[in-house]
Enzyme design. Structure first.
Site, PDB file in Angstrom:
ATOM      1  N   GLN A 144     -10.244   5.544   1.656  1.00 33.88           N
ATOM      2  CA  GLN A 144      -9.640   6.104   0.714  1.00 33.88           C
ATOM      3  C   GLN A 144      -9.452   4.932  -0.557  1.00 33.88           C
ATOM      4  O   GLN A 144      -8.759   4.063  -0.131  1.00 33.88           O
ATOM      5  CB  GLN A 144      -8.304   6.714   0.991  1.00 33.88           C
ATOM      6  CG  GLN A 144      -7.803   7.238  -0.122  1.00 33.88           C
ATOM      7  CD  GLN A 144      -6.319   7.831   0.203  1.00 33.88           C
ATOM      8  OE1 GLN A 144      -5.580   7.355   0.847  1.00 33.88           O
ATOM      9  NE2 GLN A 144      -5.848   8.760  -0.562  1.00 33.88           N
ATOM     10  N   SER A 179      -7.892   1.596   4.125  1.00 34.53           N
ATOM     11  CA  SER A 179      -7.962   1.698   5.830  1.00 34.53           C
ATOM     12  C   SER A 179      -9.318   2.302   6.308  1.00 34.53           C
ATOM     13  O   SER A 179     -10.116   2.960   5.397  1.00 34.53           O
ATOM     14  CB  SER A 179      -6.911   2.743   5.976  1.00 34.53           C
ATOM     15  OG  SER A 179      -5.755   2.704   5.602  1.00 34.53           O
ATOM     16  N   GLU A 266      -3.352  15.558   2.630  1.00 32.19           N
ATOM     17  CA  GLU A 266      -3.173  14.483   3.403  1.00 32.19           C
ATOM     18  C   GLU A 266      -1.499  14.516   3.896  1.00 32.19           C
ATOM     19  O   GLU A 266      -1.420  14.166   5.042  1.00 32.19           O
ATOM     20  CB  GLU A 266      -3.051  13.231   2.269  1.00 32.19           C
ATOM     21  CG  GLU A 266      -2.863  11.956   2.936  1.00 32.19           C
ATOM     22  CD  GLU A 266      -3.069  10.677   1.918  1.00 32.19           C
ATOM     23  OE1 GLU A 266      -2.604  10.892   0.663  1.00 32.19           O
ATOM     24  OE2 GLU A 266      -3.405   9.835   2.302  1.00 32.19           O
TER      25      GLU A 266
HETATM   26  C1  LIG Z   1      -0.736   1.625   6.646  1.00 32.79           C
HETATM   27  C2  LIG Z   1      -1.095   1.904   5.408  1.00 32.79           C
HETATM   28  C3  LIG Z   1      -2.268   2.473   5.049  1.00 32.79           C
HETATM   29  C4  LIG Z   1      -2.731   2.723   3.625  1.00 32.79           C
HETATM   30  N1  LIG Z   1      -4.130   3.225   3.541  1.00 32.79           N
HETATM   31  C5  LIG Z   1      -4.337   3.378   2.231  1.00 32.79           C
HETATM   32  C6  LIG Z   1      -5.748   3.633   1.901  1.00 32.79           C
HETATM   33  O1  LIG Z   1      -6.608   3.822   2.881  1.00 32.79           O
HETATM   34  N2  LIG Z   1      -6.040   3.978   0.789  1.00 32.79           N
HETATM   35  C7  LIG Z   1      -5.270   3.690  -0.495  1.00 32.79           C
HETATM   36  O2  LIG Z   1      -5.519   3.899  -1.396  1.00 32.79           O
HETATM   37  N3  LIG Z   1      -3.913   3.292  -0.052  1.00 32.79           N
HETATM   38  C8  LIG Z   1      -3.376   3.293   1.142  1.00 32.79           C
HETATM   39  N4  LIG Z   1      -2.439   2.854   1.325  1.00 32.79           N
HETATM   40  C9  LIG Z   1      -1.500   2.283  -0.049  1.00 32.79           C
HETATM   41  C10 LIG Z   1      -0.207   3.370   0.109  1.00 32.79           C
HETATM   42  O3  LIG Z   1      -0.536   4.462  -0.266  1.00 32.79           O
HETATM   43  C11 LIG Z   1       0.705   2.655  -1.001  1.00 32.79           C
HETATM   44  O4  LIG Z   1       1.425   1.440  -0.270  1.00 32.79           O
HETATM   45  C12 LIG Z   1       1.906   3.643  -1.359  1.00 32.79           C
HETATM   46  O5  LIG Z   1       1.465   4.577  -2.085  1.00 32.79           O
HETATM   47  C13 LIG Z   1       2.977   2.947  -1.929  1.00 32.79           C
HETATM   48  O6  LIG Z   1       2.521   2.161  -3.170  1.00 32.79           O
HETATM   49  P1  LIG Z   1       2.746   0.515  -3.191  1.00 32.79           P
HETATM   50  O7  LIG Z   1       2.573  -0.315  -1.900  1.00 32.79           O
HETATM   51  O8  LIG Z   1       2.013  -0.211  -4.370  1.00 32.79           O
HETATM   52  O9  LIG Z   1       4.252   0.183  -3.576  1.00 32.79           O
HETATM   53  P2  LIG Z   1       5.099   0.681  -4.971  1.00 32.79           P
HETATM   54  O10 LIG Z   1       4.725   1.864  -5.450  1.00 32.79           O
HETATM   55  O11 LIG Z   1       4.936  -0.633  -5.649  1.00 32.79           O
HETATM   56  O12 LIG Z   1       6.620   0.395  -4.402  1.00 32.79           O
HETATM   57  C14 LIG Z   1       7.439  -0.329  -3.799  1.00 32.79           C
HETATM   58  C15 LIG Z   1       8.757   0.234  -3.362  1.00 32.79           C
HETATM   59  O13 LIG Z   1       9.403   0.959  -4.471  1.00 32.79           O
HETATM   60  C16 LIG Z   1       9.621   2.284  -4.190  1.00 32.79           C
HETATM   61  N5  LIG Z   1       9.394   3.247  -5.220  1.00 32.79           N
HETATM   62  C17 LIG Z   1       8.369   3.414  -6.064  1.00 32.79           C
HETATM   63  N6  LIG Z   1       8.434   4.152  -7.051  1.00 32.79           N
HETATM   64  C18 LIG Z   1       9.439   4.817  -6.846  1.00 32.79           C
HETATM   65  C19 LIG Z   1      10.268   5.932  -7.568  1.00 32.79           C
HETATM   66  N7  LIG Z   1       9.741   6.361  -8.691  1.00 32.79           N
HETATM   67  N8  LIG Z   1      11.333   6.066  -6.874  1.00 32.79           N
HETATM   68  C20 LIG Z   1      12.069   5.581  -6.030  1.00 32.79           C
HETATM   69  N9  LIG Z   1      11.505   4.323  -5.416  1.00 32.79           N
HETATM   70  C21 LIG Z   1      10.381   4.286  -5.850  1.00 32.79           C
HETATM   71  C22 LIG Z   1       8.740   2.505  -3.067  1.00 32.79           C
HETATM   72  O14 LIG Z   1       9.561   3.692  -2.249  1.00 32.79           O
HETATM   73  C23 LIG Z   1       8.703   1.224  -2.318  1.00 32.79           C
HETATM   74  O15 LIG Z   1       9.834   1.159  -1.420  1.00 32.79           O
HETATM   75  C24 LIG Z   1      -1.881   2.473   2.696  1.00 32.79           C
HETATM   76  C25 LIG Z   1      -0.566   1.789   2.819  1.00 32.79           C
HETATM   77  C26 LIG Z   1      -0.346   1.597   4.242  1.00 32.79           C
HETATM   78  C27 LIG Z   1       1.284   0.992   4.584  1.00 32.79           C
END
Ligand SMILES: Cc1cc2nc3c(=O)[nH]c(=O)nc-3n(C[C@H](O)[C@H](O)[C@H](O)COP(=O)(O)OP(=O)(O)OC[C@H]3O[C@@H](n4cnc5c(N)ncnc54)[C@H](O)[C@@H]3O)c2cc1C
Length: 418
Positions: A144, A179, A266
C-alpha cells in the site's frame, strides 16, 4: 518458553450462536469435510501471515495454491469475478472451520480485502478482467502506497505527483511505511494528478507494478529497521515511474472515492474474527502462567479475567454484526463500526502485550528467544502490538470520526484524511 504453536487450542464455535440458516450450515459441512481431507498437518498451529523469513513460507504458499485450485480464495468476491460469492456469515463459518481444524486460512491479504473490492466497485470491466484473476492466483501481491512523510492522518495532503504523458502516468514522489514491500509485485498508491483542484479532488488511485525495483527503475524501496529488528516496511522513492493509464482505477482525479472504499474495508473486515487470534494467544498465555505456578495469584487472575472480558466483548460484538449480516444488512464498512472495531482490537492488543510481559517477568525482557530476530514470541507480540493504534488510521483519528459522525459533535477545525 512454550511456543505459540504448542500452546494452540481450538476455540468454541461462535457463529453457531447466530442461526446462520440451513444453506450456511450445508456450507459448513461441505467445507469441514473438504478441510479434513486436505488440511496440511505440517501447518497445524502456524499463523498467517508469516513474518519475513518464516520457515513455513513455502508450505503456506503451497497451501494457498491448494485453496485457490479448490475455489477457496477471495471467497467473498462475486462468482463472476472469480470468487465464491460467499455471504459474510459463510465467510465467518469458514474462518471458524479453519480455526477448528487448526490450520491457517491463507488469503491474498490486502489485495483480497481492500484492492479487489475497490476494483470490483470502481473498475471498468476490462480492469476487472485483468487485475482480479491476478490477485486470486497470487501473481499480483500488493503493498500500500498511501502514507507520505507529510501525509499520514491527513492523507489527502499527499504530494506525490502523477503527470499524464500520452497513455501513461509518470509518478514522482515519496511514500513511507510501505508494509510488505519485500514480497510485493504491485503497489496500490495515491498520486496527485490535478495540483490545482481542492485537495480531495485531484487524487488518482493507481495500481503500480513494483516487481522491478532498485536504482534506475523509477521505484526504490529503502527498508526501515523496526523495534523488533526486522524490516517489515520501507520508504518508497518513486522517480519517474511509468504506468499505463489503464491502471488508474475509478477515473483520473477520482481516486478519493476509491480510497474511501479501501479504507472502509481495511478497518471493517476484522470485525467478526478479531477475537479468534486473541483468544488463541490468551490460552497460550494461560498455559505459560500455569506452567510457572502463577495461576493461583489473585493479581494474575484479575489480569487474565480482564483480558478474557475484552475478548468476549469482541466476540459478542462480532456476533452482533453477524446477526445483522445474516439479516441482510452490511454494517461492517460503515465508518462508525469500522472505527469502533479498530479502537477496540488495537487498544486491547497493546494492553495484552503489556500484560504478557508483566506476567512472564524479567525473562520476557531478555533477548535469546527462538525467533529469527532473537526475540521470543511474547516479546515480538508486545513490540508489534504498539503499531496497531497507528496503522490504518490512528486511534485519535478514529475517536474524531466517532465524535463527529456517530455522536454528532462539532467538527474539528482541520480536515481529517483517514
Ligand atoms: C506498522 C505500520 C504499518 C503501516 N503500513 C502502511 C502501509 O503499508 N502503507 C501506508 O501507506 N501506510 C502505512 N502505515 C502508515 C500509517 O497509515 C500512518 O502511520 C498513520 O496513518 C498515521 O500517520 P503518520 O504516521 O503520518 O502520523 P501523523 O498523521 O503525523 O500523526 C501524528 C500524531 O498526531 C495525531 N493526529 C494527527 N491528526 C490528528 C487529528 N486530526 N486529531 C487528533 N490527533 C491527530 C495522530 O493520532 C498521531 O498520534 C503504517 C504504519 C504502521 C505503524
Amino acid at each position: 518458553m512454550t511456543t505459540h504453536q504448542t500452546a494452540y487450542r481450538a476455540l468454541p464455535p461462535t457463529a453457531a450462536a447466530v442461526d446462520p440458516g440451513p444453506e450456511a450450515e450445508d456450507f459448513r459441512h461441505e467445507f469441514r469435510a473438504w478441510l479434513s481431507e486436505h488440511a496440511p498437518p505440517e501447518l497445524r498451529g502456524v499463523g498467517w501471515p508469516a513474518p519475513p523469513g518464516s520457515p513455513h513460507t513455502e508450505a503456506l504458499r503451497d497451501w494457498g495454491k491448494v485453496l485457490c485450485d479448490a475455489g477457496y480464495m477471495c471467497v467473498s468476491w462475486p462468482r463472476e469475478y472469480g470468487g465464491r460469492g460467499l455471504s459474510p456469515v459463510e465467510v465467518a463459518i469458514m474462518n471458524e472451520e479453519f480455526d477448528r481444524a487448526g490450520v491457517p486460512r491463507v488469503t491474498r491479504g490486502r489485495a483480497e480485502t481492500t484492492v479487489g473490492p475497490a476494483v470490483i466497485a470502481h473498475g471498468t470491466e476490462e480492469q476487472k478482467a485483468y487485475f482480479l484473476p491476478r490477485i486470486i492466483s497470487g501473481e499480483h501481491v500488493y503493498c500500500q502506497g498511501f502514507s507520505e512523510p507529510g501525509a499520514g492522518s491527513d492523507l489527502a495532503g499527499l504530494r506525490t505527483s502523477g503527470v499524464v504523458e500520452g497513455d501513461e502516468l509518470v509518478i514522482t514522489g515519496q511514500k513511507v511505511w510501505t508494509s510488505g514491500y519485500y514480497e510485493s509485485t504491485m503497489m496500490f498508491c495515491l498520486v496527485r494528478t490535478d495540483p490545482d483542484a481542492p485537495k480531495h479532488a485531484g487524487i488518482s488511485y493507481v495500481l503500480l507494478p513494483v516487481a522491478e525495483n532498485g536504482p534506475g527503475t523509477g521505484v526504490e524501496f529503502r527498508p526501515i529497521r523496526q523495534l523488533t529488528g526486522r524490516s517489515g516496511f520501507a520508504e518508497t522513492f518513486l522517480d519517474g515511474a511509468r504506468v499505463p493509464l489503464f491502471n488508474v482505477i475509478g477515473g483520473l482525479h477520482q481516486g478519493w472515492r476509491v480510497t474511501v472504499t479501501t479504507l472502509g474495508h481495511e478497518r471493517g473486515n476484522r470485525a467478526t474474527i478479531a477475537h479468534v487470534a486473541y483468544a488463541r494467544d490468551f490460552w497460550a498465555l494461560v498455559e505459560e502462567v500455569r506452567a510457572r505456578g502463577l495461576a493461583g495469584d489473585p493479581a494474575v487472575r484479575e489480569k487474565l479475567a480482564w483480558a478474557w472480558t475484552q475478548i468476549e466483548t469482541m466476540r459478542f460484538s462480532g456476533l452482533h454484526l453477524l446477526a445483522a449480516l445474516a439479516a441482510g444488512q452490511d454494517p461492517t464498512t460503515r465508518a462508525e463500526n469500522g472505527s469502533v472495531t479498530k479502537i477496540r482490537w488495537s487498544e486491547y492488543a497493546r494492553g495484552f502485550g503489556e500484560l504478557a510481559l508483566d506476567l512472564l517477568g524479567p525473562e520476557a525482557l531478555t533477548a535469546g528467544g527462538a525467533g529469527e530476530d532473537g526475540l521470543g514470541y511474547w516479546q515480538e507480540q508486545f513490540l508489534s502490538s504498539r503499531s496497531g493504534t497507528i496503522w490504518g488510521g490512528t486511534a485519535e483519528v478514529q475517536r474524531n470520526i466517532i465524535a463527529e459522525r456517530v455522536l454528532g459533535l462539532p467538527k474539528e477545525s482541520r480536515g481529517m484524511g483517514r
